[in-house]
Motif scaffolding. Sequence first.
Motif, PDB file in Angstrom:
ATOM      1  N   TYR A 159     -27.166   5.910 -36.552  1.00 13.33           N
ATOM      2  CA  TYR A 159     -26.700   4.985 -35.608  1.00 13.33           C
ATOM      3  C   TYR A 159     -25.943   5.642 -35.317  1.00 13.33           C
ATOM      4  O   TYR A 159     -25.564   5.281 -33.924  1.00 13.33           O
ATOM      5  N   ASN A 160     -24.709   6.345 -35.029  1.00 12.45           N
ATOM      6  CA  ASN A 160     -24.080   6.724 -34.086  1.00 12.45           C
ATOM      7  C   ASN A 160     -24.825   7.640 -32.880  1.00 12.45           C
ATOM      8  O   ASN A 160     -23.963   7.906 -32.363  1.00 12.45           O
ATOM      9  N   ASP A 161     -25.876   7.397 -32.915  1.00  5.53           N
ATOM     10  CA  ASP A 161     -26.504   8.395 -32.222  1.00  5.53           C
ATOM     11  C   ASP A 161     -26.719   7.655 -31.476  1.00  5.53           C
ATOM     12  O   ASP A 161     -27.375   8.227 -29.885  1.00  5.53           O
ATOM     13  N   PHE A 162     -27.036   6.310 -31.281  1.00  3.98           N
ATOM     14  CA  PHE A 162     -27.187   5.454 -29.973  1.00  3.98           C
ATOM     15  C   PHE A 162     -25.700   4.158 -29.527  1.00  3.98           C
ATOM     16  O   PHE A 162     -26.796   3.345 -29.137  1.00  3.98           O
ATOM     17  N   CYS A 163     -25.151   4.322 -30.629  1.00  2.00           N
ATOM     18  CA  CYS A 163     -24.141   2.965 -31.201  1.00  2.00           C
ATOM     19  C   CYS A 163     -23.524   3.020 -29.573  1.00  2.00           C
ATOM     20  O   CYS A 163     -22.640   1.902 -29.393  1.00  2.00           O
ATOM     21  N   GLY A 164     -23.613   3.717 -28.912  1.00  2.00           N
ATOM     22  CA  GLY A 164     -22.645   4.079 -27.979  1.00  2.00           C
ATOM     23  C   GLY A 164     -20.956   3.473 -27.935  1.00  2.00           C
ATOM     24  O   GLY A 164     -20.928   4.418 -28.964  1.00  2.00           O
ATOM     25  N   HIS A 165     -20.693   2.418 -27.340  1.00  4.34           N
ATOM     26  CA  HIS A 165     -19.306   1.800 -27.252  1.00  4.34           C
ATOM     27  C   HIS A 165     -19.322   0.859 -28.552  1.00  4.34           C
ATOM     28  O   HIS A 165     -17.711   0.602 -28.421  1.00  4.34           O
ATOM     29  N   HIS A 166     -19.992   0.708 -29.495  1.00  5.45           N
ATOM     30  CA  HIS A 166     -19.719  -0.403 -30.050  1.00  5.45           C
ATOM     31  C   HIS A 166     -20.185   0.159 -31.575  1.00  5.45           C
ATOM     32  O   HIS A 166     -20.314  -0.154 -32.766  1.00  5.45           O
ATOM     33  N   CYS A 167     -19.798   1.335 -32.085  1.00  8.58           N
ATOM     34  CA  CYS A 167     -20.048   2.582 -32.899  1.00  8.58           C
ATOM     35  C   CYS A 167     -18.563   1.974 -33.872  1.00  8.58           C
ATOM     36  O   CYS A 167     -19.311   2.340 -35.577  1.00  8.58           O
ATOM     37  N   ARG A 168     -17.514   1.233 -33.743  1.00  8.03           N
ATOM     38  CA  ARG A 168     -16.498   0.857 -34.785  1.00  8.03           C
ATOM     39  C   ARG A 168     -16.507  -0.774 -34.979  1.00  8.03           C
ATOM     40  O   ARG A 168     -15.190  -1.289 -34.727  1.00  8.03           O
TER      41      ARG A 168
END
Length: 934
Positions: A159-168
């Motif tokens: 997920y962290n590879d494509f979450c962009g600004h939405h990771c958190r």
Amino acid sequence: MEEEKTRAASALLERAQAQVSEPTRTKLGEFADFIRWSFSKLEMRRFFRWFGQFIGNFPIPSLIAFGIMLSLIAFAFPMNLRDRVRDGYTPSNSKAYLESQQLRDFSGLKGDPMMTSVLLRATDKSSMIDQDNLMEAVRMLQHVKENISVPAEGKDYKYNDFCGHHCRQNDVLDYFALELRNFRTGTLSLFKSNLTYPMSTIMGQKVHLERNFYGVKTSFNAERNYTNIDYCELILLTFTADIQRPEEEEIVARWELAVSDFASKRSKDERVEMLVIGAEIVDLEMNKDSQRMTPYFAMGFIGAAIFIFISAWFSLFIYGRLSPDFRGCGMVTANMLLPVFVCVVPAMAILTTFGIYGLIGLRINSLMLIMPFLIMGIGVNDSFLVVHHWLRERTTFTRSELLGLVFEDVGPSITMTTLTNVISFAIGACAPTAEIALFCAGSAIAMGLAYIYTLLFFGALLAFYSAPDGSPEPKKTRRQKQVCTFFDKLLLWYSKLLQNNIFRSVFLLIWIGFFIGGIIGCSSITSKLETEKILPHETPIKLPNRIIEEQVWTEYYPVIVMVHRPFDVSDPTLNAEFMGMVDEFEGLEGSRGPNSTILWLRNYKEYFDFVAAGDEGDIFGDSDEDKVDIQKGQYDNSQIEGFLGSPITKHFRGMMVVDMDASPPVRKFSFVVAYRNHTTWDDRIRIQEEWREICERHPNLNATIWNVNGMFVDQMQSLKTLAAESIVATLAAMVVVTFIFIQKPVPVAVAVLSIGSIAIGTIGYIAIWNLDLDPVTICAILISIGMSVDFTAHISMYFVNCPRRHDGLPPSSLDRLVHSIGSIFWPAIQGNASTLICVLPLVALNNYIPLVFVKTLTLVVIIGSAHGLLLIPMFLSLLPTSALEWDLLSSRKPDDTVSTIDRSTIGRELQMLGVDAVGTKSAEEPLLMTPAEP
């Protein structure tokens, strides 16, 4: 006998001479005659006679051409099965599409954000903030983020590879769980916190809980003054992916399916239930369910094949083609194979269509998997009509002559009905909705191929059956003669019944009642598209979808508002205008109020004042040399960089486009306003229109909105317009095509009005049958309009083109009824019955999309049959011959007019009597004369 033959020949020759005599002519008529003479080589009936003779003389090349076209089937497998439920039914020119494009531009993405929703509920219905349940939820969050991966491009994507600004975006669960454990264990926290719902204070910053916690019950309890939450039914985790390049869309789709697969494999005994839903999961479930239709198609195909075999063998029996003395037993065996080839024609057309889609690279959606049922049911109609006329012709002709006569009779008729069906679907294929366009384009191609295969393949086979050995007519047995006599009497009785005034009056009253009911139904039909409705009946995603619609959106229904212009925090006029727009959004009905609005500007001002107080160094790690001299309340852009670097507020990076080298640094931004109690689609449509109106009232801010249901809302708003445009365009095309083929205004008007009546009845009774106006019903309506031509055109054409009597007199109304109904009644019964038999097994599937087509086809077959076999011939029989024969382009008076089919019939009858036609260029083309040159 010879004397009767001579008298009949004399009467026919007199009619032939009447054709050659100079008619009464007008200037318009002379011009029309000149045009007709110029294009006589293209005359429809002559062309089909020539084409039938060509097929009869060269059947092998026809079969080779058929084989070449059939080779496209090689590209049909494997099929690219995929749906796009989220945006595939929304017009590409809608506001929602524009808003989605602006969202992509705002974020610098190549595709819309892909959102996967994970819903967590305690299996024992206990509160999700209980310690064990909450920690299990945190573990599942971490597992989805860190452990689920999919291989692609030589690496494992997480997920962290494509979450962009939405990771958190789900970190609030971690923070909440940590602070709740600190309170419960008495551990002191560095920051002052409280865990109240809906707005908590965690690590000194306000945190929204209403986006993640649902079914919350609150009360004040002095013993646990750190939170007001008594019970929480559901925790929602949203995983949003930013599509930076087209290849990532497929990777994210596979990751979403991996999350769904993980959830489905978890034991039902787990403490926390995990439900997953997303666009890719919905598309997959739709296609999986569509593939379940294969056995039902097999059932329908077998049922239709059995009926085709029985009805075709009955026809062969009636016309003596199964008699042992008919050209030997080998020919009987060959004729018994005819029903097989009747079934082969539409089946090959279906497979070739899938091959064309595979060759072009088009995907196959769920609607396309309905197409085989339709084509299998409708595509056999042409073959039935060809067989019926082939059996009625004399076997003494050579095979080229026989096939030429058959094609001359049925070619224009099946061309007209096929053309109208293809045009009907082609209009649907031009619709700006991708899923409808795919289905309609495929159906148009399949209908066209079924027509071509009927002429090439089926015609070539009939050429082989019609061996040019000049054998005599088959002798009918006594039983066959009895059956023929019975049906002749039945036909005559039915034709006379249609002329009975009492029957006409009763049927007219019934039709008026039917028409009024159709109009009432049309006026009451509602535009509605619900995911719940189109989802498969037994799919596991129905539960999470229902929770999202009935609980999540009821409690928290957000809209993203994007401001596409630079924003200067120090500009009081701009600030006042912007905050005025925010107040309008927050003042709408159902708003959760300012506390639920996620707006960076308010947090920024709090941060600015916090920094101005001088305490930010210890908390945020600012050094003394980085500090600037600012005053509380005098806001400017100086703290933007620090604000976005704070661990508490850096999540606003995903909602802002900032360039620190520009002035002002904030180039554009977005904010979120939340609403509640928008439980119906009417509410959602209304609120979306209000959002758009607010943006339009503030053009200086250049604001647009985006909502997760924007596509569906625009679908519903555009459905009536789309349906009306498609119906009007289709009816207009039907008028043009019908006029080209029938060429007489009065019969054309009757046929077109009947098409409108069938369409009104079908649409109206669809509504009465509890169906809404949605993309699926629009496809079904286009089918009904296209099919309605089959019921109206054949009967009108045969009624108008009835040959004269043997005594040379014009045909009476009874003659026309007997001729037209005798020509199409049995093929119509065969075609309609096979259509219904083919689609009826879909009822057992009990899913919405198949049921729409079953209901629609049932209605159009019943209503269309009543129009084609009762209403139209009954009405046409009331009209005088002059009205039926009136031709706007004809130079002849109605009383002097003899149609092309009449001249052809005269020539054929003369051939049968052994008399050469007079005034013809050759015996091969009797009485097909061009008019005198002007």
